[in-house]
Design a protein around this motif. Structure first.
Motif, mmCIF file in Angstrom:
data_model
loop_
_atom_site.group_PDB
_atom_site.id
_atom_site.type_symbol
_atom_site.label_atom_id
_atom_site.label_comp_id
_atom_site.label_asym_id
_atom_site.label_seq_id
_atom_site.Cartn_x
_atom_site.Cartn_y
_atom_site.Cartn_z
ATOM 1 N N ALA A 245 2.957 4.519 7.743
ATOM 2 C CA ALA A 245 3.506 4.278 6.405
ATOM 3 C C ALA A 245 2.955 5.273 5.385
ATOM 4 O O ALA A 245 3.613 5.567 4.379
ATOM 5 N N VAL A 246 1.763 5.800 5.640
ATOM 6 C CA VAL A 246 1.175 6.785 4.719
ATOM 7 C C VAL A 246 2.008 8.060 4.761
ATOM 8 O O VAL A 246 2.350 8.649 3.726
ATOM 9 N N HIS A 247 2.352 8.461 5.974
ATOM 10 C CA HIS A 247 3.219 9.626 6.164
ATOM 11 C C HIS A 247 4.580 9.369 5.503
ATOM 12 O O HIS A 247 5.106 10.193 4.763
ATOM 13 N N CYS B 130 -7.100 5.869 -6.207
ATOM 14 C CA CYS B 130 -7.122 5.200 -4.905
ATOM 15 C C CYS B 130 -5.892 4.302 -4.801
ATOM 16 O O CYS B 130 -5.232 4.020 -5.806
ATOM 17 N N PHE B 131 -5.598 3.916 -3.574
ATOM 18 C CA PHE B 131 -4.556 2.889 -3.398
ATOM 19 C C PHE B 131 -5.004 1.944 -2.296
ATOM 20 O O PHE B 131 -5.783 2.296 -1.415
ATOM 21 N N GLY B 132 -4.505 0.699 -2.385
ATOM 22 C CA GLY B 132 -4.918 -0.325 -1.426
ATOM 23 C C GLY B 132 -3.759 -1.222 -1.051
ATOM 24 O O GLY B 132 -2.646 -1.080 -1.567
ATOM 25 N N SER B 133 -4.046 -2.141 -0.124
ATOM 26 C CA SER B 133 -2.997 -2.993 0.440
ATOM 27 C C SER B 133 -3.472 -4.444 0.557
ATOM 28 O O SER B 133 -4.630 -4.696 0.894
ATOM 29 N N TYR C 241 9.356 -2.720 0.029
ATOM 30 C CA TYR C 241 7.921 -2.469 -0.060
ATOM 31 C C TYR C 241 7.599 -1.345 -1.047
ATOM 32 O O TYR C 241 6.462 -1.168 -1.450
ATOM 33 N N TYR C 242 8.618 -0.573 -1.404
ATOM 34 C CA TYR C 242 8.419 0.497 -2.383
ATOM 35 C C TYR C 242 8.943 0.104 -3.760
ATOM 36 O O TYR C 242 8.280 0.320 -4.753
ATOM 37 N N VAL C 243 10.150 -0.459 -3.790
ATOM 38 C CA VAL C 243 10.874 -0.503 -5.072
ATOM 39 C C VAL C 243 10.845 -1.865 -5.773
ATOM 40 O O VAL C 243 11.637 -2.110 -6.671
ATOM 41 N N LYS C 244 9.936 -2.757 -5.349
ATOM 42 C CA LYS C 244 9.831 -4.043 -6.045
ATOM 43 C C LYS C 244 8.567 -4.083 -6.899
ATOM 44 O O LYS C 244 7.555 -3.473 -6.561
ATOM 45 N N TRP C 245 8.659 -4.849 -7.968
ATOM 46 C CA TRP C 245 7.468 -5.129 -8.777
ATOM 47 C C TRP C 245 6.555 -6.092 -8.032
ATOM 48 O O TRP C 245 7.040 -6.955 -7.292
ATOM 49 N N PHE C 246 5.264 -5.979 -8.242
ATOM 50 C CA PHE C 246 4.343 -7.037 -7.827
ATOM 51 C C PHE C 246 4.564 -8.184 -8.818
ATOM 52 O O PHE C 246 4.431 -8.005 -10.033
ATOM 53 N N ALA C 247 4.938 -9.362 -8.306
ATOM 54 C CA ALA C 247 5.467 -10.427 -9.159
ATOM 55 C C ALA C 247 4.407 -11.460 -9.569
ATOM 56 O O ALA C 247 3.336 -11.529 -8.960
ATOM 57 N N GLU C 248 4.737 -12.248 -10.576
ATOM 58 C CA GLU C 248 3.843 -13.326 -11.029
ATOM 59 C C GLU C 248 3.481 -14.294 -9.895
ATOM 60 O O GLU C 248 2.346 -14.719 -9.761
ATOM 61 N N TRP C 249 4.481 -14.632 -9.062
ATOM 62 C CA TRP C 249 4.194 -15.588 -7.970
ATOM 63 C C TRP C 249 3.226 -14.979 -6.968
ATOM 64 O O TRP C 249 2.387 -15.678 -6.395
ATOM 65 N N GLY D 166 0.833 -1.203 0.000
ATOM 66 C CA GLY D 166 0.000 0.000 0.000
ATOM 67 C C GLY D 166 0.863 1.246 0.000
ATOM 68 O O GLY D 166 0.616 2.194 -0.738
ATOM 69 N N ARG D 167 1.902 1.247 0.853
ATOM 70 C CA ARG D 167 2.783 2.419 0.908
ATOM 71 C C ARG D 167 3.498 2.627 -0.426
ATOM 72 O O ARG D 167 3.704 3.745 -0.876
ATOM 73 N N GLY D 168 3.870 1.480 -1.071
ATOM 74 C CA GLY D 168 4.532 1.558 -2.380
ATOM 75 C C GLY D 168 3.597 2.156 -3.419
ATOM 76 O O GLY D 168 4.011 2.925 -4.294
ATOM 77 N N ALA D 169 2.304 1.808 -3.314
ATOM 78 C CA ALA D 169 1.310 2.333 -4.257
ATOM 79 C C ALA D 169 1.182 3.848 -4.091
ATOM 80 O O ALA D 169 1.158 4.600 -5.077
ATOM 81 N N LEU D 170 1.131 4.305 -2.833
ATOM 82 C CA LEU D 170 0.998 5.747 -2.580
ATOM 83 C C LEU D 170 2.237 6.489 -3.066
ATOM 84 O O LEU D 170 2.141 7.561 -3.676
ATOM 85 N N TRP D 171 3.391 5.911 -2.817
ATOM 86 C CA TRP D 171 4.656 6.533 -3.249
ATOM 87 C C TRP D 171 4.683 6.711 -4.774
ATOM 88 O O TRP D 171 4.951 7.791 -5.288
#
Ligand code: PLP
Length: 393
Positions: free
Chosen positions: A79-81, A168-171, A261-269, A50-55
């Motif tokens: 984490a939002v802050h 919007c962003f979610g977690s 939590y910020y700089v990784k891709w959401f992966a296939e697995w 979620g924090r990665g999405a907001l970033w």
């Protein structure tokens, strides 16, 4: 002992993800389409958290000229802050009205400027006054993004939370409605220019999990599945909390760091695991609805603790059952733990100072009862009995 949270996935779901890769591919694209349909948003980008999405969202908003401050509720996840600070933004926190877990629209009047970004949070899955907030923001020339980390699948009059603001962003963190190891999340929007900017920023800033990182995440997830079974949870609790001299993994320090939590891709697995959970979503919601209703019915008459009774379309989408303890919530937590019931802490430390008195009043008193869909009716009854015993009801 009854765990504060337990993941929806099982060991088999983790094993099934083995044949899939570390970079985003067709499975990620497929879950993005499923999320688009749920959120009624034209564009969805799955993210590492979620924090990665907001970033990502804030970096992308900067690219398209929305460069103002980030306005957040006083009572929300640190984490939002952190995400806003990491995106290079000035953060303004707004106190709540007394006794409210959500920020009101009135509290924003006169506090926001053109090109500011208001984060409207539906805390725990209970709707904030999103239409009022959008109205105040629009009049000020600001934009609204909805934090649905805790409100995925929630609706307001049938319309999905997350579909009211510009984005919007979610977690999919381990304590949310759906869980993906080590975390997951998403950005949603109808704005094509913003969606393209999010994808551009992602392409330039994100990297894939290594095989080793994936293995560590899957082993930790398997340990969580096993450790949160009632039989083993006491040991898990002692290892994670008692023997570390703490009651929560949250920390007081606001020390933002651009981690995975910020700089990784959401992966296939991860998409493979999420996809299975999306298949079981109705089952999860219906079990949760039954647990929440049982708590509401049984704890309504308890006079020494307060129970939140906010209105919501479907109680099965709400992820927390907060109780408010008047005196010492940490002592109450320990007493419940002795009776075999763990409680969650969202949140104990806030990014705002003590001037936000109403936000702190919530943080200082709130504990979350266990609501995992894996709980049996007798687990829920045990929780109720323990709470009643301690509150003298
Ligand atoms: C309201 C809210 N927003 C954002 C987040 C951040 O989500 P994540 O932990 O996936 O980064 C959380 C997580 O607890 C949350 O509760």
């Amino acid at each position: 002992m009854i765990p504060r949270y337990a993941p929806n996935y099982g060991v088999l779901d983790l094993v099934r993800s083995f044949g899939t890769g570390e970079t985003p591919g067709p499975r990620v694209a497929e879950v993005a389409v499923r999320l688009q349909a749920i959120l009624q948003r034209e564009h969805v980008v799955p993210t590492a958290s979620g924090r990665g999405a907001l970033w990502l969202l804030l970096l992308a908003l900067d690219e398209i000229g929305v460069s103002g401050r980030v306005i957040i509720p006083g009572y929300t996840c640190n984490a939002v802050h952190d995400a806003a600070v990491l995106a290079g933004r000035e953060v303004v926190t707004i106190d709540h009205d007394a006794g409210d877990i959500n920020m009101s629209a009135q509290a924003l009047e006169g506090r926001i400027a053109e090109r500011d970004i208001v984060v409207a949070t539906h805390q725990y899955g209970y709707p904030c006054d999103i239409e009022g907030i959008v109205d105040v923001a629009t009049r000020a020339g600001a934009i609204v993004i909805e934090d649905i980390a805790a409100a995925f699948q929630g609706t307001i009059g049938g319309r999905p939370m997350g579909s009211f603001g510009m984005a919007c962003f979610g977690s999919f963190d381990g304590s949310k409605l759906l869980n993906v190891p080590p975390k997951g999340g998403f950005v949603g929007t109808d704005d094509r220019a913003l969606a393209m900017a999010v994808k551009r920023v992602a392409a330039s800033r994100l990297a894939a999990y290594s095989f080793g990182e994936r293995l560590v995440a899957l082993l930790a997830a398997a340990a969580l599945v096993v450790g949160t079974t009632p039989f083993l949870y006491r040991l898990f609790y002692n290892l994670n909390f008692t023997w570390k001299g703490r009651v929560t993994a949250e920390t007081a320090s606001v020390a933002p760091r651009l981690n995975g939590y910020y700089v990784k891709w959401f992966a296939e697995w991860q998409a493979t695991i999420l996809s299975r959970e999306l298949d079981r979503l109705e089952e999860v919601k219906s079990r949760r609805a039954s647990i929440m209703s049982r708590y509401r019915k049984s704890l309504a008459s308890t006079s020494t603790i307060d129970v939140w009774t906010g209105k919501v379309d479907d109680i099965g989408t709400v992820i927390r059952f907060p109780i408010f303890v008047a005196n010492d919530k940490i002592a109450f937590h320990h007493q419940l733990a002795e009776l075999g019931v763990d409680t969650g802490f969202s949140f104990t430390h806030l990014a705002t100072d003590r001037d936000s008195r109403n936000a702190w009043a919530v943080a200082d008193s709130v504990l979350n009862l266990p609501t995992s869909p894996k709980l049996s009716d007798s687990d829920v009854d045990r929780v109720v009995a323990a709470v009643k015993k301690l509150s003298g009801a």
